[in-house]
Design a protein around this motif. Structure first.
Motif, mmCIF file in Angstrom:
data_model
loop_
_atom_site.group_PDB
_atom_site.id
_atom_site.type_symbol
_atom_site.label_atom_id
_atom_site.label_comp_id
_atom_site.label_asym_id
_atom_site.label_seq_id
_atom_site.Cartn_x
_atom_site.Cartn_y
_atom_site.Cartn_z
ATOM 1 N N LEU A 145 34.478 25.861 23.272
ATOM 2 C CA LEU A 145 33.099 25.670 23.418
ATOM 3 C C LEU A 145 32.487 27.395 23.404
ATOM 4 O O LEU A 145 32.129 28.280 23.124
ATOM 5 N N ARG A 146 34.319 28.017 23.454
ATOM 6 C CA ARG A 146 33.887 29.509 23.743
ATOM 7 C C ARG A 146 34.404 29.854 22.080
ATOM 8 O O ARG A 146 33.364 31.203 22.326
ATOM 9 N N THR A 147 34.303 29.656 21.716
ATOM 10 C CA THR A 147 34.684 29.841 19.787
ATOM 11 C C THR A 147 34.274 29.166 18.886
ATOM 12 O O THR A 147 33.252 29.511 18.629
ATOM 13 N N GLU A 148 33.844 27.830 18.381
ATOM 14 C CA GLU A 148 33.624 27.402 17.187
ATOM 15 C C GLU A 148 31.687 26.228 17.848
ATOM 16 O O GLU A 148 31.402 26.054 16.692
ATOM 17 N N LEU A 149 32.185 26.785 19.350
ATOM 18 C CA LEU A 149 30.464 25.577 19.515
ATOM 19 C C LEU A 149 30.400 26.460 20.969
ATOM 20 O O LEU A 149 30.357 27.447 21.114
ATOM 21 N N GLY A 150 28.623 26.510 20.561
ATOM 22 C CA GLY A 150 27.889 26.475 21.594
ATOM 23 C C GLY A 150 27.453 26.138 22.143
ATOM 24 O O GLY A 150 26.943 25.017 21.086
ATOM 25 N N TYR A 151 26.615 26.684 23.159
ATOM 26 C CA TYR A 151 25.887 25.670 24.488
ATOM 27 C C TYR A 151 24.185 26.432 25.098
ATOM 28 O O TYR A 151 24.428 27.288 25.799
ATOM 29 N N ASP A 205 38.774 14.558 18.601
ATOM 30 C CA ASP A 205 37.733 13.572 19.505
ATOM 31 C C ASP A 205 37.430 14.674 20.674
ATOM 32 O O ASP A 205 38.160 14.987 21.597
ATOM 33 N N LEU A 206 35.743 15.254 20.859
ATOM 34 C CA LEU A 206 35.970 15.968 21.451
ATOM 35 C C LEU A 206 36.186 15.077 23.218
ATOM 36 O O LEU A 206 36.463 15.947 23.526
ATOM 37 N N HIS A 207 36.502 13.866 23.868
ATOM 38 C CA HIS A 207 36.758 13.233 24.625
ATOM 39 C C HIS A 207 37.953 12.912 24.828
ATOM 40 O O HIS A 207 38.517 12.522 26.061
ATOM 41 N N ALA A 208 39.015 13.244 23.896
ATOM 42 C CA ALA A 208 40.034 13.074 23.639
ATOM 43 C C ALA A 208 41.108 14.768 24.408
ATOM 44 O O ALA A 208 42.662 14.369 24.467
ATOM 45 N N LEU A 209 40.065 15.056 24.245
ATOM 46 C CA LEU A 209 40.570 17.318 24.719
ATOM 47 C C LEU A 209 41.056 17.150 25.890
ATOM 48 O O LEU A 209 40.279 16.805 26.758
ATOM 49 N N SER A 210 41.941 18.033 26.207
ATOM 50 C CA SER A 210 41.828 18.972 27.947
ATOM 51 C C SER A 210 41.547 19.565 27.980
ATOM 52 O O SER A 210 40.776 19.599 27.407
ATOM 53 N N GLU A 211 40.761 19.929 29.165
ATOM 54 C CA GLU A 211 39.285 20.829 30.155
ATOM 55 C C GLU A 211 40.148 21.826 28.937
ATOM 56 O O GLU A 211 38.818 22.327 28.886
ATOM 57 N N GLY A 212 41.551 22.243 29.322
ATOM 58 C CA GLY A 212 41.628 23.435 28.783
ATOM 59 C C GLY A 212 40.782 23.730 27.172
ATOM 60 O O GLY A 212 40.174 24.686 26.047
ATOM 61 N N GLU A 213 41.988 22.508 26.148
ATOM 62 C CA GLU A 213 41.335 22.793 25.151
ATOM 63 C C GLU A 213 39.941 23.267 23.806
ATOM 64 O O GLU A 213 39.372 23.602 23.700
ATOM 65 N N ARG A 214 39.113 21.793 25.683
ATOM 66 C CA ARG A 214 37.913 21.970 25.375
ATOM 67 C C ARG A 214 36.586 23.187 25.625
ATOM 68 O O ARG A 214 35.982 23.690 25.398
ATOM 69 N N ARG A 215 36.591 23.553 26.789
ATOM 70 C CA ARG A 215 36.717 25.277 27.410
ATOM 71 C C ARG A 215 36.625 26.038 26.407
ATOM 72 O O ARG A 215 36.187 26.534 26.369
ATOM 73 N N ARG A 216 38.124 25.999 25.302
ATOM 74 C CA ARG A 216 38.452 27.092 24.198
ATOM 75 C C ARG A 216 37.278 27.047 22.852
ATOM 76 O O ARG A 216 36.965 28.198 22.703
#
Lengths: 252, 259
Positions: B88-94, B75-86
């Motif tokens: 976004l740097r690996t499996e996701l792109g923007y 659940d992308l909105h249940a992640l901590s900021e750190g986990e979400r950033r990690r």
């Protein structure tokens, strides 16, 4: 109103063999109406209760005057137009799908695995070379690079497109050259269904003959072909049957 | 083709800005290798939706589930900021419309690419540089430009660099916000061609926001049309554009200038 006529080309032995199995395409009471909201909600009835079927190995021509819905019918078969009512059963590979009610994902999959479509005009993609454009449907279907390119070269050669053009994007090609690229792209994959929208319209006699041969070959390997054919000679040369279409409300 | 599971699922996403609705009740599924285009005019809610999907904006209602490389639903909105950033740097792109928002303008092109690799665990300098060069080549930037800062690049090159920076870690899902937005037509064509190839070769899932229907047709498999914060029509990209049903979609399609 519609009726189906057999013409002299019909190879009866082939028909008997094909009839043992269920048709590959079965169109039943298909209706299509366009509602033009930008033009006061005008209703345009393009198809009314169209029904026909196509067996494996058979080429069926949609035949009728302009405005009788031939192109609309072909686009509905490809999932490009959404019918208002009725069904289009497509039997291919592992199952049966109603194109008229299938999810976009199902239609996508059918297109990738079962249906090839030669549109009337080539939609040119900037910067993409002729060879890549022709090979693209094969690559998308998961064929290897080498096989895809080999098949693309074979078809372009058969359609007499000069080799010096293969690495160029077809934007600047003549109408006839673009159409041959389009045909090569459409015939690239050996799919069980092939839809043809006036494939020979802008071709000379020599290349028309090549297209006729390609259609015969498709039928011989069991492909179900539905086409709109610009000239009567081509239609007689390839179609086993014609579905006669007329403008809704008018009789054929 | 084996039956896969969606890589992204959104359930009844709604976002309110005070009394105003930014986006209402949007659900969607996205599969690997699929490009979903979201079209609509400015203010239609497409950016709000993209921001919720990518985890950057918290929905008022609903949730976004990302299926990670190990098959776990996150659940992308249940992640901590750190986990979400990690993520976004690996499996996701923007990919941002403005490359300045997605690049570090004062460090070299090579470092812009290498940085993301390091965030994903890369340490060997020689390897980082080799991979950076390989990616510059993929996005058609000449090798000698590797040590230049992106501030010295043209707009088109900056955008290609931003794409390389995003794709170098082999992400599974990439969000793109008007990626061809600020570019000249000829530069756009080159970028579109590049994106088409990379999406196919990497089996990428992409959520693409654009107001340009030609771009949407060229890149997307499926389209969603947004109007006043709601999805008014969706389907296969060519079907929606060639046989639009909703009055707003018909208006959009009929407004395209014929070239």
């Amino acid at each position: 109103m519609m009726n189906t006529t057999s013409n002299t080309f019909s190879a009866s032995s082939r028909e008997t063999a094909a009839n043992e199995a269920l048709p590959v395409i079965e169109v039943c009471n298909l209706c299509k109406e366009f509602i033009l909201h930008q033009q006061g909600g005008t209703h345009i009835e393009a198809l009314r209760n169209v029904s026909f079927h196509v067996n494996a190995g058979e080429c069926v021509a949609l035949y009728g005057p302009s405005g009788s819905g031939k192109s609309t019918m072909l686009k509905a078969l490809y999932g490009n137009y959404l019918p208002s009512s009725g069904s289009i059963l497509v039997r291919c590979r592992d199952g049966e799908t109603d194109m008229a009610s299938a999810s976009p994902r199902q239609v996508s999959r059918l297109r990738r695995e079962c249906i090839s479509y030669v549109s009337q005009f080539l939609r040119v993609i900037p910067r993409v070379s002729t060879l890549d454009l022709v090979a693209e449907p094969l690559l998308a279907a998961g064929f290897g690079e080498e096989k895809a390119m080999g098949r693309a070269r074979d078809l372009l050669r058969r359609l007499n497109l000069p080799e010096r053009l293969w690495d160029l994007a077809p934007a600047t090609f003549s109408g006839g050259e673009q159409q041959r690229v389009n045909i090569a792209r459409g015939f690239c994959r050996p799919t069980p269904i092939l839809l043809l929208d006036e494939p020979t319209a802008s071709l000379d006699a020599m290349n028309r003959k090549v297209v006729v041969e390609l259609i015969h070959e498709a039928c011989e390997r069991g492909c179900a072909v539905v086409g709109i054919f610009h000239d009567d000679d081509t239609r007689r040369a390839v179609a086993h049957r014609s579905v006669v279409m007329s403008r809704p409300g008018e009789h054929a | 083709m084996t039956e896969q599971l969606p890589v992204l699922r959104a359930e009844s996403l709604t976002r309110r800005y005070g009394e105003r609705l930014g986006c209402r009740n949007v659900s969607l599924e996205l599969w690997p290798g699929e490009v979903l285009g979201i079209v609509g005019e400015s203010g239609s809610g497409k950016s709000t939706l993209l921001n919720m999907l990518s985890g950057r904006l918290t929905p008022s209602e609903g949730r976004v589930l990302y299926r990670d490389a190990h098959g776990a639903d996150i659940d992308l909105h249940a992640l901590s900021e750190g986990e979400r950033r990690r993520l976004l740097r690996t499996e996701l792109g923007y990919v941002h419309q403005n490359p300045r928002d997605g690049l570090r303008m004062q460090v070299s092109a090579g470092a812009n690419i290498g940085e993301r690799l390091m965030a994903a665990g890369g340490r060997n300098y020689g390897k980082l540089r080799a991979t950076a060069l390989e990616w510059l080549d993929k996005v058609e930037i000449a090798a000698p430009r590797i040590d230049d800062v992106p501030a010295r690049y043209s707009g088109g090159m900056q955008q290609r660099l931003q794409i390389a920076r995003n794709l170098v870690t082999g992400p599974r899902l990439v969000f793109m916000d008007e990626p061809t937005g600020g570019l000249d037509v000829s530069v756009q064509a080159r970028l579109l061609d590049l994106l088409r190839r990379l999406v196919r070769d990497m089996d990428l899932a992409v959520v693409l926001v654009t107001h340009d229907l030609a771009v949407a047709r060229l890149l997307s498999h499926r389209l969603m049309v947004m109007y006043h914060g709601e999805v008014v029509e969706q389907g296969l990209a060519d079907q929606v554009l060639d046989d639009p049903h909703h009055p707003y979609t018909q208006l959009l399609v009929s407004s395209i200038l014929q070239g």
